[in-house]
Design a protein around this motif. Sequence first.
Motif, PDB file in Angstrom:
ATOM      1  N   ILE A 166       0.847  -1.203   0.000  1.00 54.61           N
ATOM      2  CA  ILE A 166       0.000   0.000   0.000  1.00 54.61           C
ATOM      3  C   ILE A 166       0.880   1.250   0.000  1.00 54.61           C
ATOM      4  CG2 ILE A 166      -1.682   1.311   1.353  1.00 54.61           C
ATOM      5  CD1 ILE A 166      -2.879  -1.341   2.237  1.00 54.61           C
ATOM      6  N   ARG A 167       0.573   2.167  -0.894  1.00 54.29           N
ATOM      7  CA  ARG A 167       1.400   3.363  -1.065  1.00 54.29           C
ATOM      8  C   ARG A 167       0.806   4.598  -0.395  1.00 54.29           C
ATOM      9  NH1 ARG A 167       1.323   0.973  -6.404  1.00 54.29           N
ATOM     10  NH2 ARG A 167       3.313  -0.059  -6.838  1.00 54.29           N
ATOM     11  N   THR A 168      -0.392   4.475   0.131  1.00 54.63           N
ATOM     12  CA  THR A 168      -1.054   5.604   0.786  1.00 54.63           C
ATOM     13  C   THR A 168      -0.851   5.506   2.293  1.00 54.63           C
ATOM     14  OG1 THR A 168      -3.113   4.334   0.850  1.00 54.63           O
ATOM     15  CG2 THR A 168      -2.767   5.784  -1.044  1.00 54.63           C
ATOM     16  N   PRO A 169      -1.235   6.534   3.069  1.00 58.33           N
ATOM     17  CA  PRO A 169      -1.076   6.453   4.528  1.00 58.33           C
ATOM     18  C   PRO A 169      -1.756   5.206   5.092  1.00 58.33           C
ATOM     19  CG  PRO A 169      -1.601   8.692   3.879  1.00 58.33           C
ATOM     20  CD  PRO A 169      -1.741   7.858   2.651  1.00 58.33           C
ATOM     21  N   LEU A 170      -0.979   4.396   5.774  1.00 58.70           N
ATOM     22  CA  LEU A 170      -1.458   3.114   6.286  1.00 58.70           C
ATOM     23  C   LEU A 170      -1.241   3.023   7.787  1.00 58.70           C
ATOM     24  CD1 LEU A 170      -2.353   0.087   6.005  1.00 58.70           C
ATOM     25  CD2 LEU A 170       0.062  -0.433   5.530  1.00 58.70           C
ATOM     26  N   THR A 171      -2.291   2.638   8.497  1.00 55.21           N
ATOM     27  CA  THR A 171      -2.209   2.368   9.928  1.00 55.21           C
ATOM     28  C   THR A 171      -2.535   0.908  10.154  1.00 55.21           C
ATOM     29  OG1 THR A 171      -2.896   4.620  10.516  1.00 55.21           O
ATOM     30  CG2 THR A 171      -3.137   2.913  12.203  1.00 55.21           C
ATOM     31  N   VAL A 172      -1.647   0.180  10.823  1.00 58.02           N
ATOM     32  CA  VAL A 172      -1.870  -1.232  11.119  1.00 58.02           C
ATOM     33  C   VAL A 172      -1.871  -1.412  12.628  1.00 58.02           C
ATOM     34  CG1 VAL A 172      -1.042  -3.594  10.823  1.00 58.02           C
ATOM     35  CG2 VAL A 172      -0.737  -1.936   8.977  1.00 58.02           C
ATOM     36  N   ARG A 173      -2.973  -1.952  13.151  1.00 61.55           N
ATOM     37  CA  ARG A 173      -3.095  -2.176  14.588  1.00 61.55           C
ATOM     38  C   ARG A 173      -3.351  -3.652  14.875  1.00 61.55           C
ATOM     39  NH1 ARG A 173      -4.198   2.102  17.786  1.00 61.55           N
ATOM     40  NH2 ARG A 173      -3.421   0.603  19.321  1.00 61.55           N
ATOM     41  N   PHE A 174      -2.762  -4.136  15.972  1.00 57.70           N
ATOM     42  CA  PHE A 174      -2.991  -5.509  16.410  1.00 57.70           C
ATOM     43  C   PHE A 174      -3.667  -5.495  17.775  1.00 57.70           C
ATOM     44  CE2 PHE A 174       0.457  -6.062  13.381  1.00 57.70           C
ATOM     45  CZ  PHE A 174       0.042  -7.196  12.685  1.00 57.70           C
ATOM     46  N   LEU A 175      -4.696  -6.334  17.923  1.00 60.33           N
ATOM     47  CA  LEU A 175      -5.394  -6.475  19.195  1.00 60.33           C
ATOM     48  C   LEU A 175      -4.916  -7.757  19.874  1.00 60.33           C
ATOM     49  CD1 LEU A 175      -9.024  -5.496  18.120  1.00 60.33           C
ATOM     50  CD2 LEU A 175      -7.299  -4.060  19.222  1.00 60.33           C
ATOM     51  N   PRO A 176      -4.120  -7.656  20.938  1.00 59.15           N
ATOM     52  CA  PRO A 176      -3.590  -8.854  21.604  1.00 59.15           C
ATOM     53  C   PRO A 176      -4.720  -9.759  22.102  1.00 59.15           C
ATOM     54  CG  PRO A 176      -2.441  -6.885  22.351  1.00 59.15           C
ATOM     55  CD  PRO A 176      -3.621  -6.417  21.551  1.00 59.15           C
ATOM     56  N   GLY A 177      -4.661 -11.024  21.699  1.00 60.65           N
ATOM     57  CA  GLY A 177      -5.637 -11.999  22.164  1.00 60.65           C
ATOM     58  C   GLY A 177      -6.904 -12.093  21.346  1.00 60.65           C
ATOM     59  N   ALA A 178      -7.107 -11.194  20.397  1.00 60.98           N
ATOM     60  CA  ALA A 178      -8.332 -11.218  19.600  1.00 60.98           C
ATOM     61  C   ALA A 178      -8.246 -12.285  18.521  1.00 60.98           C
ATOM     62  CB  ALA A 178      -8.586  -9.855  18.971  1.00 60.98           C
ATOM     63  N   GLY A 179      -9.391 -12.911  18.218  1.00 66.25           N
ATOM     64  CA  GLY A 179      -9.464 -13.906  17.161  1.00 66.25           C
ATOM     65  C   GLY A 179      -9.869 -13.298  15.841  1.00 66.25           C
ATOM     66  N   HIS A 180     -10.270 -14.157  14.913  1.00 68.38           N
ATOM     67  CA  HIS A 180     -10.505 -13.726  13.539  1.00 68.38           C
ATOM     68  C   HIS A 180     -11.640 -12.717  13.418  1.00 68.38           C
ATOM     69  CE1 HIS A 180     -10.401 -13.972   9.211  1.00 68.38           C
ATOM     70  NE2 HIS A 180     -11.669 -14.315   9.163  1.00 68.38           N
ATOM     71  N   THR A 181     -12.727 -12.905  14.144  1.00 70.97           N
ATOM     72  CA  THR A 181     -13.872 -12.001  14.011  1.00 70.97           C
ATOM     73  C   THR A 181     -13.703 -10.705  14.793  1.00 70.97           C
ATOM     74  OG1 THR A 181     -15.096 -12.899  15.893  1.00 70.97           O
ATOM     75  CG2 THR A 181     -15.399 -14.002  13.763  1.00 70.97           C
ATOM     76  N   LEU A 182     -12.661 -10.640  15.617  1.00 69.74           N
ATOM     77  CA  LEU A 182     -12.416  -9.466  16.465  1.00 69.74           C
ATOM     78  C   LEU A 182     -13.587  -9.219  17.422  1.00 69.74           C
ATOM     79  CD1 LEU A 182     -10.882  -7.096  13.750  1.00 69.74           C
ATOM     80  CD2 LEU A 182      -9.689  -8.628  15.331  1.00 69.74           C
ATOM     81  N   ARG A 183     -14.229 -10.310  17.812  1.00 67.10           N
ATOM     82  CA  ARG A 183     -15.284 -10.247  18.823  1.00 67.10           C
ATOM     83  C   ARG A 183     -14.865 -11.042  20.056  1.00 67.10           C
ATOM     84  NH1 ARG A 183     -21.118 -11.273  15.875  1.00 67.10           N
ATOM     85  NH2 ARG A 183     -20.874  -9.857  14.091  1.00 67.10           N
ATOM     86  N   VAL A 184     -15.585 -10.833  21.142  1.00 70.41           N
ATOM     87  CA  VAL A 184     -15.297 -11.501  22.408  1.00 70.41           C
ATOM     88  C   VAL A 184     -15.882 -12.914  22.375  1.00 70.41           C
ATOM     89  CG1 VAL A 184     -15.719 -11.475  24.900  1.00 70.41           C
ATOM     90  CG2 VAL A 184     -15.220  -9.336  23.682  1.00 70.41           C
ATOM     91  N   LEU A 185     -15.136 -13.880  22.901  1.00 70.06           N
ATOM     92  CA  LEU A 185     -15.617 -15.252  23.021  1.00 70.06           C
ATOM     93  C   LEU A 185     -16.282 -15.462  24.372  1.00 70.06           C
ATOM     94  CD1 LEU A 185     -12.499 -17.184  21.657  1.00 70.06           C
ATOM     95  CD2 LEU A 185     -14.669 -16.847  20.463  1.00 70.06           C
ATOM     96  N   ASP A 186     -17.310 -16.331  24.403  1.00 71.69           N
ATOM     97  CA  ASP A 186     -17.903 -16.676  25.690  1.00 71.69           C
ATOM     98  C   ASP A 186     -17.160 -17.857  26.297  1.00 71.69           C
ATOM     99  OD1 ASP A 186     -18.752 -18.986  24.420  1.00 71.69           O
ATOM    100  OD2 ASP A 186     -20.847 -18.366  24.250  1.00 71.69           O
ATOM    101  N   GLY A 187     -17.662 -18.386  27.403  1.00 72.19           N
ATOM    102  CA  GLY A 187     -16.978 -19.467  28.096  1.00 72.19           C
ATOM    103  C   GLY A 187     -16.874 -20.750  27.301  1.00 72.19           C
ATOM    104  N   ASP A 188     -17.751 -20.929  26.296  1.00 71.87           N
ATOM    105  CA  ASP A 188     -17.730 -22.124  25.463  1.00 71.87           C
ATOM    106  C   ASP A 188     -16.944 -21.929  24.175  1.00 71.87           C
ATOM    107  OD1 ASP A 188     -19.357 -23.571  27.255  1.00 71.87           O
ATOM    108  OD2 ASP A 188     -21.158 -22.632  26.428  1.00 71.87           O
ATOM    109  N   GLY A 189     -16.277 -20.779  24.047  1.00 75.74           N
ATOM    110  CA  GLY A 189     -15.499 -20.526  22.850  1.00 75.74           C
ATOM    111  C   GLY A 189     -16.316 -20.082  21.658  1.00 75.74           C
ATOM    112  N   ILE A 190     -17.538 -19.596  21.903  1.00 77.78           N
ATOM    113  CA  ILE A 190     -18.413 -19.122  20.833  1.00 77.78           C
ATOM    114  C   ILE A 190     -18.342 -17.596  20.789  1.00 77.78           C
ATOM    115  CG2 ILE A 190     -20.756 -19.096  19.901  1.00 77.78           C
ATOM    116  CD1 ILE A 190     -19.449 -21.856  20.013  1.00 77.78           C
ATOM    117  N   TYR A 191     -18.276 -17.052  19.577  1.00 76.60           N
ATOM    118  CA  TYR A 191     -18.209 -15.603  19.451  1.00 76.60           C
ATOM    119  C   TYR A 191     -19.533 -14.970  19.876  1.00 76.60           C
ATOM    120  CZ  TYR A 191     -13.783 -15.855  16.946  1.00 76.60           C
ATOM    121  OH  TYR A 191     -12.470 -16.066  16.614  1.00 76.60           O
ATOM    122  N   THR A 192     -19.429 -13.897  20.617  1.00 74.59           N
ATOM    123  CA  THR A 192     -20.610 -13.163  21.073  1.00 74.59           C
ATOM    124  C   THR A 192     -20.849 -11.956  20.163  1.00 74.59           C
ATOM    125  OG1 THR A 192     -19.350 -11.687  22.548  1.00 74.59           O
ATOM    126  CG2 THR A 192     -20.012 -13.835  23.436  1.00 74.59           C
TER     127      THR A 192
END
Length: 474
Positions: free
Chosen positions: A265-291
């Motif tokens: 990418i040649r334009t202004p690019l911001t890349v951020r990482f969320l420690p511990g987040a999975g693919h959907t970037l949502r919170v998992l419940d106790g059974d490992g299902i995305y909420t």
Amino acid sequence: MCAGSGSSTIVLVIERAYRLLSLLLVVAALAAVPSAAAAVPPSVPPIPSDLTSTDVSIHTRDGKTLSGMVVAPRAATHPLPGLVLVHGSGNSRRKSVTPEAIAFARQGIAVLAYDKRPLDQPVYSLLADDVIAAAATLRDQPGVKRDAVGLWGISEGGWVEPIAASRSPEIAFVVLASAPGLTPLRVQNWNMLNKLTGAGVTGALAGTLSDRFYRLADDAGLFAEADHDPQPPLAAVTQPVLAVYGTADTQVPAAESAAVLTRTIRTPLTVRFLPGAGHTLRVLDGDGIYTDELFPAYAEIVGTWVRSTAAGRIPPPHTDPLPAQRATSDALTPSAWWESWPAQIAALAVLLLGFLSYPIVALTRRIRGRSVPTARPARILAATGALAVLGFVAYFVTVADSADWKGISPGPMLGGRPVLWLAVQALALITVIAAAMTAHASRRTRGDRPRQVVLLVAGALFLPWALYWGLLLP
């Protein structure tokens, strides 16, 4: 003990092992069937009272009409930046991204979520045209800042968004969520290896279900857009880009993909990482299902960046340190002629014809009252060969079909190998031994040559076929 007696004992042992393994195959197959009580996806939250929801129609370039809704803050007093939500894989509807629509709207953004065009296989160029039409629809909505409408897309949307942005300069910015920077075939291979690792599968089966399976599917044309190269569209993007990844993503290689973005990418690019987040970037419940809850800080990162960019204050380029990745992805090599789907289908046909013709001819002769000279090694070869081939195909298809976002179901495990796979491997080994014994015995047998030749051809072909598919490998 004479040689003939020893040979009979070996054949008897093999025959009993074959019967035992046949029973084991049936038992393990029943145990491998996934439970009918599948996890129920989270319910779609209603639109909260502090937000408004307006139904809209999106008219596509080819005359289709897609339904959608615009979610926006109820208390907004000035034109808002707009954000079109681009779906991931599958024929998703707006409800699948409603949590993102709500979270981003509460960041002061007018958000359009729409029903994805239903397709048997994805066509990224066509989906990109739909995204452009959706952006045009959002720009025409009251209370939306026309020159500040951008895109957000997750997973497969990361292949579609850059195509749309490169085609439409009216799109103001691009937000990539868990976006792959590699070809779909390479990403899916890496994804499958992670699933197998998560299920505890080791050995030859891992290569069979990842490398060989996907190369065969690609060669047969069953993997749409398999070789799509995301780098040319990314290089053609002229808008500022925000990319967000989870460090625990097992479906897309986050570190490798982010590295591709920073190189391309040649334009202004911001890349951020969320420690511990999975693919959907949502919170998992106790059974490992995305909420329905987005991962902490995710909505704020997107909201702050979008508001700043829409106001003309484009954030300076920034990339978080690349996180450790489970493993490095590998580009799959094209299939050789003998690995191609026509060659593999032909091999299956020859194997099944060779193994099954032996008992079928014998049965036909018995029905007609004719004598049927048979040798025990040949009977075992015909039976174990057919069962090994059919068992492999059934297990292969069942396990591949069990793969979903949560993982894969290989069935009961023993020492890092699925029990059913071990049973098929044992049958394959017995088949090879029986083929050698049948070939040896055939030198002393004069009658019934055509039937023996067909059986031995199948036995000879079985060895390289079984080696290729990992049935004779540890």
